[in-house]
Scaffold this motif. Structure first.
Motif, PDB file in Angstrom:
ATOM      1  N   VAL A   1      14.987  40.989  37.564  1.00 13.86           N
ATOM      2  CA  VAL A   1      13.913  40.235  38.511  1.00 13.86           C
ATOM      3  C   VAL A   1      13.133  42.061  38.739  1.00 13.86           C
ATOM      4  O   VAL A   1      11.897  41.986  38.018  1.00 13.86           O
ATOM      5  CB  VAL A   1      14.807  40.196  39.858  1.00 13.86           C
ATOM      6  N   TYR A   2      14.321  42.802  38.975  1.00 14.74           N
ATOM      7  CA  TYR A   2      13.141  43.942  39.332  1.00 14.74           C
ATOM      8  C   TYR A   2      12.801  44.422  38.434  1.00 14.74           C
ATOM      9  O   TYR A   2      11.634  44.358  38.305  1.00 14.74           O
ATOM     10  CB  TYR A   2      14.106  45.558  39.580  1.00 14.74           C
ATOM     11  N   VAL A   3      12.809  44.559  36.973  1.00 11.56           N
ATOM     12  CA  VAL A   3      12.459  44.651  36.309  1.00 11.56           C
ATOM     13  C   VAL A   3      11.136  44.358  35.586  1.00 11.56           C
ATOM     14  O   VAL A   3      10.164  44.789  35.157  1.00 11.56           O
ATOM     15  CB  VAL A   3      13.218  45.179  35.038  1.00 11.56           C
ATOM     16  N   GLU A   4      11.733  43.368  35.491  1.00 10.41           N
ATOM     17  CA  GLU A   4      10.128  41.839  34.970  1.00 10.41           C
ATOM     18  C   GLU A   4       9.271  42.148  36.197  1.00 10.41           C
ATOM     19  O   GLU A   4       7.869  41.943  35.277  1.00 10.41           O
ATOM     20  CB  GLU A   4      11.175  40.495  35.288  1.00 10.41           C
ATOM     21  N   ALA A   5       9.308  42.427  37.006  1.00 11.50           N
ATOM     22  CA  ALA A   5       8.357  42.629  38.732  1.00 11.50           C
ATOM     23  C   ALA A   5       7.653  43.594  37.909  1.00 11.50           C
ATOM     24  O   ALA A   5       6.425  43.809  38.337  1.00 11.50           O
ATOM     25  CB  ALA A   5       8.877  42.651  39.620  1.00 11.50           C
ATOM     26  N   CYS A   6       8.366  45.033  37.909  1.00  8.75           N
ATOM     27  CA  CYS A   6       7.579  45.820  36.614  1.00  8.75           C
ATOM     28  C   CYS A   6       6.979  45.668  36.186  1.00  8.75           C
ATOM     29  O   CYS A   6       5.714  46.235  35.658  1.00  8.75           O
ATOM     30  CB  CYS A   6       8.864  47.226  37.446  1.00  8.75           C
ATOM     31  N   ALA A   7       7.603  45.346  34.399  1.00  2.00           N
ATOM     32  CA  ALA A   7       6.668  44.817  33.683  1.00  2.00           C
ATOM     33  C   ALA A   7       5.071  43.479  33.897  1.00  2.00           C
ATOM     34  O   ALA A   7       4.700  44.437  32.883  1.00  2.00           O
ATOM     35  CB  ALA A   7       7.779  44.218  32.680  1.00  2.00           C
ATOM     36  N   GLN A   8       5.817  42.883  34.640  1.00  2.00           N
ATOM     37  CA  GLN A   8       4.183  42.087  34.798  1.00  2.00           C
ATOM     38  C   GLN A   8       3.221  43.042  35.793  1.00  2.00           C
ATOM     39  O   GLN A   8       2.254  42.874  35.373  1.00  2.00           O
ATOM     40  CB  GLN A   8       4.428  40.727  35.674  1.00  2.00           C
TER      41      GLN A   8
ATOM     42  N   ARG B   1      22.207  48.063  41.607  1.00  6.29           N
ATOM     43  CA  ARG B   1      22.000  49.005  40.799  1.00  6.29           C
ATOM     44  C   ARG B   1      21.570  48.262  39.399  1.00  6.29           C
ATOM     45  O   ARG B   1      21.832  47.677  39.343  1.00  6.29           O
ATOM     46  CB  ARG B   1      23.387  50.268  40.981  1.00  6.29           C
ATOM     47  N   MET B   2      20.761  49.569  38.851  1.00  6.57           N
ATOM     48  CA  MET B   2      20.453  49.419  37.970  1.00  6.57           C
ATOM     49  C   MET B   2      20.266  50.482  36.529  1.00  6.57           C
ATOM     50  O   MET B   2      19.652  51.725  36.349  1.00  6.57           O
ATOM     51  CB  MET B   2      18.761  49.345  37.701  1.00  6.57           C
ATOM     52  N   VAL B   3      21.340  50.292  35.620  1.00  6.68           N
ATOM     53  CA  VAL B   3      21.911  51.881  35.229  1.00  6.68           C
ATOM     54  C   VAL B   3      21.052  52.541  33.819  1.00  6.68           C
ATOM     55  O   VAL B   3      20.889  53.348  33.600  1.00  6.68           O
ATOM     56  CB  VAL B   3      23.118  51.804  34.481  1.00  6.68           C
ATOM     57  N   ASP B   4      20.401  51.062  33.542  1.00  8.38           N
ATOM     58  CA  ASP B   4      19.363  51.347  32.379  1.00  8.38           C
ATOM     59  C   ASP B   4      18.014  50.647  32.537  1.00  8.38           C
ATOM     60  O   ASP B   4      17.696  50.091  31.614  1.00  8.38           O
ATOM     61  CB  ASP B   4      20.238  50.550  31.181  1.00  8.38           C
ATOM     62  N   TYR B   5      17.957  50.948  33.335  1.00 11.08           N
ATOM     63  CA  TYR B   5      15.902  50.326  34.473  1.00 11.08           C
ATOM     64  C   TYR B   5      15.769  50.607  33.352  1.00 11.08           C
ATOM     65  O   TYR B   5      14.447  49.815  32.981  1.00 11.08           O
ATOM     66  CB  TYR B   5      16.022  51.177  35.824  1.00 11.08           C
ATOM     67  N   ALA B   6      14.587  52.061  33.228  1.00 11.88           N
ATOM     68  CA  ALA B   6      13.805  52.568  32.485  1.00 11.88           C
ATOM     69  C   ALA B   6      14.012  52.205  30.651  1.00 11.88           C
ATOM     70  O   ALA B   6      13.189  51.987  30.708  1.00 11.88           O
ATOM     71  CB  ALA B   6      14.006  54.123  32.435  1.00 11.88           C
ATOM     72  N   ASP B   7      15.196  52.208  29.714  1.00 12.19           N
ATOM     73  CA  ASP B   7      15.149  51.497  29.037  1.00 12.19           C
ATOM     74  C   ASP B   7      15.407  49.930  29.135  1.00 12.19           C
ATOM     75  O   ASP B   7      14.553  49.622  27.784  1.00 12.19           O
ATOM     76  CB  ASP B   7      16.922  51.901  28.594  1.00 12.19           C
ATOM     77  N   ARG B   8      15.501  49.205  29.897  1.00 17.83           N
ATOM     78  CA  ARG B   8      15.167  48.068  29.792  1.00 17.83           C
ATOM     79  C   ARG B   8      14.050  47.303  30.225  1.00 17.83           C
ATOM     80  O   ARG B   8      12.789  46.222  29.339  1.00 17.83           O
ATOM     81  CB  ARG B   8      15.976  47.220  30.803  1.00 17.83           C
ATOM     82  N   LEU B   9      12.955  48.207  30.866  1.00 22.73           N
ATOM     83  CA  LEU B   9      11.698  48.138  31.025  1.00 22.73           C
ATOM     84  C   LEU B   9      10.809  48.592  30.148  1.00 22.73           C
ATOM     85  O   LEU B   9       9.394  47.803  29.555  1.00 22.73           O
ATOM     86  CB  LEU B   9      10.894  49.351  32.381  1.00 22.73           C
ATOM     87  N   GLU B  10      11.286  49.336  29.369  1.00 23.02           N
ATOM     88  CA  GLU B  10      10.059  49.501  27.946  1.00 23.02           C
ATOM     89  C   GLU B  10      10.252  48.749  26.845  1.00 23.02           C
ATOM     90  O   GLU B  10       9.390  48.454  26.639  1.00 23.02           O
ATOM     91  CB  GLU B  10      11.148  51.068  27.390  1.00 23.02           C
ATOM     92  N   GLN B  11      11.328  48.048  26.582  1.00 25.34           N
ATOM     93  CA  GLN B  11      11.779  46.766  25.866  1.00 25.34           C
ATOM     94  C   GLN B  11      11.034  45.528  26.391  1.00 25.34           C
ATOM     95  O   GLN B  11      10.598  45.425  25.498  1.00 25.34           O
ATOM     96  CB  GLN B  11      13.485  46.598  25.887  1.00 25.34           C
TER      97      GLN B  11
END
Length: 392
Positions: free
Chosen positions: A80-87, A126-136
């Motif tokens: 959810v956090y990643v998706e919010a940032c991507a949007q 905890r989001m250990v791969d946050y940047a990787d998932r956001l970039e994808q």
């Protein structure tokens, strides 16, 4: 690259992510917020867990030194956090008509060794791969990266960067300054001898606000942040935070209630003001004379602070109050209920100090001129964008 790519600063908070277009002024070598802005609340995103409870900090800290095992709920909330940032980033790209972006991101919590994930956090997953998932996810949305996300930064450090590089930043024209930003949590930033000094780099001789215990025996963050002020009032008023939020009673409103004579609000600011004054006094003393045990620590196992440091003898030219706490200091009611009593108590502490020499007391005599309110409401986002620009 800076002429083509959209420079974006992200302030990732506990409840939402705020994305801003950042514009570089080449002639003045300064940065300003652009016109484009997008905010995404996490609860807007499908899959959000409204009653999410973070893993106990002791468990998080133990796993950080071994192997991190996010729970299934953490994984869902992280998505959810990643998706919010991507949007939010996608919305800025659409507003500006640019498909190539350069991104800086500030997030709370202790970062992973790579600095691209979150290993320990008090109010989220905890989001250990946050940047990787956001970039994808951004690639899936058709957004190109001018450069990979260099790292996830600290919102506190980004407040300092914002104050130092923004056209109206209060760090720009001084050599020694302290910044206290208050929102959901507290941000500490500092500049010494004309250079930004992170609190991580000063941890041997100066503590972060959240590490120190208030007179009530809890973290200073819980009584000096804006959310802490609301929480303190809830306790005195016999209400829940949910009830206050539904009634839209926040610190600005609480200061109005105090001015009108409501007892719970008055008691709230007696606690808040005393702790704010003591905190600012501690900063002044610690810089000039070294740590004097003015506060205890939340973590009893925290290594003792070094009472000596290479910056002894210095004074702060300005003490800056920022973010929503700054709004409270500047508010019509807040000036009377918060700023005036805080500065009166601080003045008394300084002038009656057993630690500060006479010449230092004289420097801080006009405390009204020393304490200033930041106009950079979005300092963390601006600082994040500047950091990405400088790291490119």
């Amino acid at each position: 690259m800076e002429n083509q790519a959209l420079l974006i600063g992200i302030d990732g908070g506990a409840t939402k992510v705020s994305a801003w277009e950042i514009v570089y002024d080449k002639q003045q070598s300064t940065f300003v917020l652009g016109a484009a802005n997008a905010v995404k609340s996490y609860r807007e995103i499908e899959g959000f867990i409204p009653d999410f409870k973070p893993v106990e900090l002791t468990v998080q800290l133990n796993e950080r030194t071994a192997e991190i095992h996010p729970t299934s709920e953490e994984k869902q909330q992280a998505a959810v956090y990643v998706e919010a940032c991507a949007q939010a980033i996608h919305a800025l790209a659409q507003q500006t008509g640019k498909a190539e972006v350069l991104i800086g991101i500030g997030m709370p919590g202790l970062k992973t060794d790579s600095k691209r994930g979150i290993a320990v956090v008090a109010n989220g997953p905890r989001m250990v791969d946050y940047a990787d998932r956001l970039e994808q996810r951004l690639l899936e949305l058709g957004i190109q990266l001018a450069a990979p996300i260099a790292h996830l930064g600290s919102d506190a450090d980004y407040c300092g960067i914002g104050e130092n590089y923004a056209q109206e930043g209060l760090f720009r024209s001084v050599s020694n300054a302290y910044y206290l930003g208050g929102g959901t949590g507290v941000a500490d930033a500092m500049k010494l001898d004309g250079k930004l000094v992170t609190f991580d780099n000063a941890k041997e001789w100066m503590a972060k606000t959240w590490e120190m215990k208030s007179a009530e025996g809890i973290s200073l963050e819980l009584v000096t942040s804006v959310s802490g002020i609301q929480r303190t009032y809830a306790g005195f008023a016999g209400k829940t935070l949910e009830e206050l939020n539904e009634a839209e009673i926040y610190p600005l409103q609480i200061s109005g209630l105090a001015k009108s004579g409501e007892e719970a609000a008055i008691r709230t600011f007696e606690v808040v003001n005393q702790n704010l004054a003591r905190l600012l006094y501690e900063r002044i003393v610690t810089l000039n004379q070294g740590w004097k045990d003015l506060f205890g620590f939340v973590n009893p196992n925290r290594p003792a602070l070094n009472p000596e440091h290479p910056n002894e003898g210095k004074v702060f030219e300005v003490l800056i109050i920022g973010q929503r706490l700054g709004d409270l200091f500047d508010d019509e009611n807040g000036k009377e209920i918060v700023r005036k009593p805080v500065l009166a108590q601080l003045h008394e502490l300084i002038q009656n100090s057993e630690f500060l020499p006479a010449e230092i007391k004289k420097h801080y005599k006009d405390i009204d001129a020393v304490v200033q309110v930041s106009k950079l409401r979005e300092a963390p986002a601006l600082g994040a964008g500047v950091d990405a620009f400088l790291a490119r």
